[in-house]
Enzyme design. Structure first.
Site, mmCIF file in Angstrom:
data_model
loop_
_atom_site.group_PDB
_atom_site.id
_atom_site.type_symbol
_atom_site.label_atom_id
_atom_site.label_comp_id
_atom_site.label_asym_id
_atom_site.label_seq_id
_atom_site.Cartn_x
_atom_site.Cartn_y
_atom_site.Cartn_z
ATOM 1 N N LYS A 205 0.845 -1.290 0.005
ATOM 2 C CA LYS A 205 0.212 0.031 -0.109
ATOM 3 C C LYS A 205 1.050 1.309 0.008
ATOM 4 O O LYS A 205 0.657 2.100 -0.766
ATOM 5 C CB LYS A 205 -0.835 0.181 1.264
ATOM 6 N N ASN A 209 1.319 4.064 -3.365
ATOM 7 C CA ASN A 209 0.751 5.199 -3.336
ATOM 8 C C ASN A 209 2.201 6.342 -3.309
ATOM 9 O O ASN A 209 1.968 7.272 -4.071
ATOM 10 C CB ASN A 209 0.210 5.698 -1.953
ATOM 11 N N CYS A 261 -4.649 11.031 1.321
ATOM 12 C CA CYS A 261 -3.773 9.877 1.076
ATOM 13 C C CYS A 261 -2.358 10.327 0.736
ATOM 14 O O CYS A 261 -1.310 9.711 1.584
ATOM 15 C CB CYS A 261 -4.307 8.857 0.092
ATOM 16 N N LYS A 264 0.105 12.129 3.126
ATOM 17 C CA LYS A 264 0.367 11.599 4.355
ATOM 18 C C LYS A 264 0.968 10.225 4.217
ATOM 19 O O LYS A 264 1.763 9.979 4.981
ATOM 20 C CB LYS A 264 -0.929 11.392 5.189
HETATM 21 P P1 NAD Z 1 -12.069 9.004 7.021
HETATM 22 O O1 NAD Z 1 -11.585 10.037 8.029
HETATM 23 O O2 NAD Z 1 -12.969 9.515 6.074
HETATM 24 O O3 NAD Z 1 -12.970 8.103 7.982
HETATM 25 C C1 NAD Z 1 -12.696 7.368 9.232
HETATM 26 C C2 NAD Z 1 -13.708 7.058 10.017
HETATM 27 O O4 NAD Z 1 -13.341 6.440 11.122
HETATM 28 C C3 NAD Z 1 -14.768 8.239 10.503
HETATM 29 O O5 NAD Z 1 -15.818 8.221 9.961
HETATM 30 C C4 NAD Z 1 -14.357 8.156 12.038
HETATM 31 O O6 NAD Z 1 -15.355 8.957 12.830
HETATM 32 C C5 NAD Z 1 -14.203 6.619 12.305
HETATM 33 N N1 NAD Z 1 -13.359 6.361 13.334
HETATM 34 C C6 NAD Z 1 -12.267 7.006 13.942
HETATM 35 N N2 NAD Z 1 -11.817 6.391 15.161
HETATM 36 C C7 NAD Z 1 -12.887 5.580 15.247
HETATM 37 C C8 NAD Z 1 -13.122 4.813 16.330
HETATM 38 N N3 NAD Z 1 -12.160 4.819 17.523
HETATM 39 N N4 NAD Z 1 -14.035 4.007 16.497
HETATM 40 C C9 NAD Z 1 -15.096 3.998 15.250
HETATM 41 N N5 NAD Z 1 -14.936 4.692 14.399
HETATM 42 C C10 NAD Z 1 -13.709 5.726 14.322
HETATM 43 O O7 NAD Z 1 -10.833 8.254 6.687
HETATM 44 P P2 NAD Z 1 -10.872 7.205 5.046
HETATM 45 O O8 NAD Z 1 -10.548 8.486 4.031
HETATM 46 O O9 NAD Z 1 -12.203 6.610 4.871
HETATM 47 O O10 NAD Z 1 -9.794 6.653 5.351
HETATM 48 C C11 NAD Z 1 -9.710 5.617 6.356
HETATM 49 C C12 NAD Z 1 -8.260 4.766 6.050
HETATM 50 O O11 NAD Z 1 -8.216 4.278 4.753
HETATM 51 C C13 NAD Z 1 -6.981 5.572 6.128
HETATM 52 O O12 NAD Z 1 -6.030 4.830 6.933
HETATM 53 C C14 NAD Z 1 -6.873 6.053 4.986
HETATM 54 O O13 NAD Z 1 -5.285 6.233 4.781
HETATM 55 C C15 NAD Z 1 -6.947 4.563 4.205
HETATM 56 N N6 NAD Z 1 -7.405 5.017 2.559
HETATM 57 C C16 NAD Z 1 -8.149 6.019 2.273
HETATM 58 C C17 NAD Z 1 -8.479 6.213 0.827
HETATM 59 C C18 NAD Z 1 -9.418 7.459 0.491
HETATM 60 O O14 NAD Z 1 -9.141 7.754 -0.788
HETATM 61 N N7 NAD Z 1 -9.995 8.261 1.233
HETATM 62 C C19 NAD Z 1 -8.048 5.297 -0.218
HETATM 63 C C20 NAD Z 1 -7.353 4.040 0.458
HETATM 64 C C21 NAD Z 1 -7.061 4.108 1.745
#
Ligand code: NAD
Length: 430
Positions: A205, A209, A261, A264
């Site tokens: 991953k 990226n 993404c 970070k």
């Molecule tokens: P986001 O911030 O949109 O969503 C994260 C969610 O987790 C939020 O709704 C938050 O309220 C919830 N959360 C946080 N702590 C929590 C807890 N203790 N208990 C329950 N819920 C909790 O993040 P995202 O963009 O969906 O990214 C999530 C992960 O996936 C990250 O590690 C990111 O790097 C990875 N990722 C993101 C993308 C993207 O395009 N956004 C793509 C691939 C991977």
């Protein structure tokens, strides 16, 4: 049909959850954001992602989707538990894994039988080991469990397609049982599945990226060379990208990458490498070029307008890329702040990111559409390449602007056409 729990209903969690339900699985979604869960229960989707609302509505009606704020409730009713919470950057660039650790503990405490805990969040290599240790420590009933890594590659704006027709699915496991469960879950997608160890999956991953970010910075460096040499970067990258070994995706000059993404993940990968004893200097340059690119764009605006103070500058596009409302690390934030520091008045419009932008940008006049932005502006700057902007009526635009100046950070127009239409038009690398 599998019973799945997804913890974290952000851009990744919501899409994964909706798509797994559409594949006829029963999916419980957990988030600790009470407002988000309330919204979802009312059938309202908290983010903009094309096609997501329809899938959620369809699967809610079929009873395959449920929501809760309770991790124990989610864990007790599922065999597979995905962790899809945020892993934001700390000030030094390392990933903040507090949410992952908290969730792992709560999952362990709630387990009443075998569970497969799958990390979908982007995490540093060796996080799987830490998650497994945490689960072992808080596994009160001493039940069997497996930990796996299943990194997510979806892109905001095309997340549904990316999830339903992925290029590949990466599964990092340490047992045959875990591999079997995940292979069965993803079998309907008919995508290539790479089964590997957990650490390799975690690195896949960050490495993916980082390489994509590198391609963008490479194209931006080429853009500078083209400007200096009087060449055209769009033709250069077209000529390169048709080579199958290179590929044209992510080889575009512009104002650099943003979003939640790439910035970070590149920063985290540099730190991970450093901790492992390797100085990833190449990636430091990728970051440097990206940072400079935004400021070079501001400089281009300043050079075109000469004096920015007291000028009205219209900004088209705020989200970090088209087809999303995501403003995290969006180039627009730095560019607008720099223009405001110089004393410009900024008007702005984005097709989807207005609501989020209002909370993040102060002193900006938000407009209802691109023509309202253009009216009376001394210059327009294009920051996000929404299709809506490509369709603009250029004659109308020129007639309502105070001065017909467009500085295009995404190369969406043809310079020859813009000149013919009477614009002073500046773009990137040509
Ligand atoms: P986001 O911030 O949109 O969503 C994260 C969610 O987790 C939020 O709704 C938050 O309220 C919830 N959360 C946080 N702590 C929590 C807890 N203790 N208990 C329950 N819920 C909790 O993040 P995202 O963009 O969906 O990214 C999530 C992960 O996936 C990250 O590690 C990111 O790097 C990875 N990722 C993101 C993308 C993207 O395009 N956004 C793509 C691939 C991977």
């Amino acid at each position: 049909m599998k019973k799945v729990c997804i913890i974290g209903t952000g851009y990744v969690g919501l899409v994964t959850w909706a798509c797994l339900a559409d594949m006829k699985n029963r999916v419980v979604c957990v988030d600790n954001d009470i407002e988000k869960v309330k919204m979802l229960k009312r059938g309202k989707v908290p983010i903009y992602e094309p096609g997501l609302e329809e899938i959620i509505a369809r699967n809610m009606a079929a009873g395959r989707l449920t929501f809760t704020t309770s991790i124990p409730e989610g864990v007790r009713s599922s065999e597979i538990v995905f962790i899809a919470v945020s892993t934001p950057p700390k000030a030094d660039g390392t990933a903040d894994l507090t949410a992952v650790a908290m969730v792992a503990r709560e999952v362990a405490e709630a387990m009443d039988g075998y569970r497969l805990i799958v990390d979908k969040s982007t995490v540093p290599v060796k996080t799987g080991e830490k998650v497994a240790e945490t689960i072992k420590r808080y596994n009160r009933k001493n039940v069997d469990f497996d930990v796996a890594s299943n990194p997510e590659f979806l892109r905001e704006g095309s997340a549904i397609g990316d999830t339903m027709i992925p290029d590949r699915i990466v599964i990092g496991v340490s047992s045959k049982r875990a591999a079997k469960i995940l292979k069965e879950l993803y079998a309907p997608l008919k995508a290539p599945i790479i089964v590997t160890d957990i650490k390799s999956a975690e690195i896949i991953k960050h490495a993916s990226n980082s390489l994509l970010a590198l391609k963008i910075s490479f194209a931006n460096a080429l853009g500078q060379i083209c400007e200096l040499a009087g060449a055209n970067v769009m033709q250069v990258v077209e000529g390169m990208g048709l080579d199958k070994r290179i590929g044209k995706a992510f080889l575009n000059a512009g104002i650099g990458y943003g979003g939640s993404c790439f910035p970070k993940d590149v920063a985290a990968f540099i730190k991970i490498s450093e901790e492992l004893g390797f100085d990833f200097e190449l990636l430091k340059m990728v970051e440097q070029i990206n940072r400079d690119q935004r400021m070079r764009f501001v400089k281009k605006i300043e050079e075109t307008l000469w004096i920015v103070k007291n000028k009205t500058i219209g900004v088209l596009g705020l989200a970090f890329k088209p087809n999303t409302d995501d403003m995290r690390s969006a180039p627009s934030l730095d560019i607008i702040a720099a223009l405001q520091r110089e004393g410009a008045t900024v008007k702005a419009y984005d097709p989807q990111a207005m609501e989020v932008s209002r909370k993040m940008l102060k002193g900006v006049k938000f407009c209802k559409g691109p023509y309202e932005v253009a009216r009376g502006s001394d210059a327009l700057v294009i920051v996000t390449e929404w299709d809506e902007f490509r369709q603009l009526n250029l004659d109308k635009l020129r007639s309502i602007m105070a001065h017909p100046i467009i500085i295009d950070g995404r190369n969406i127009f043809d310079p020859a056409v813009m000149e013919e239409k009477g614009f002073i038009y500046k773009s990137i690398g040509r």
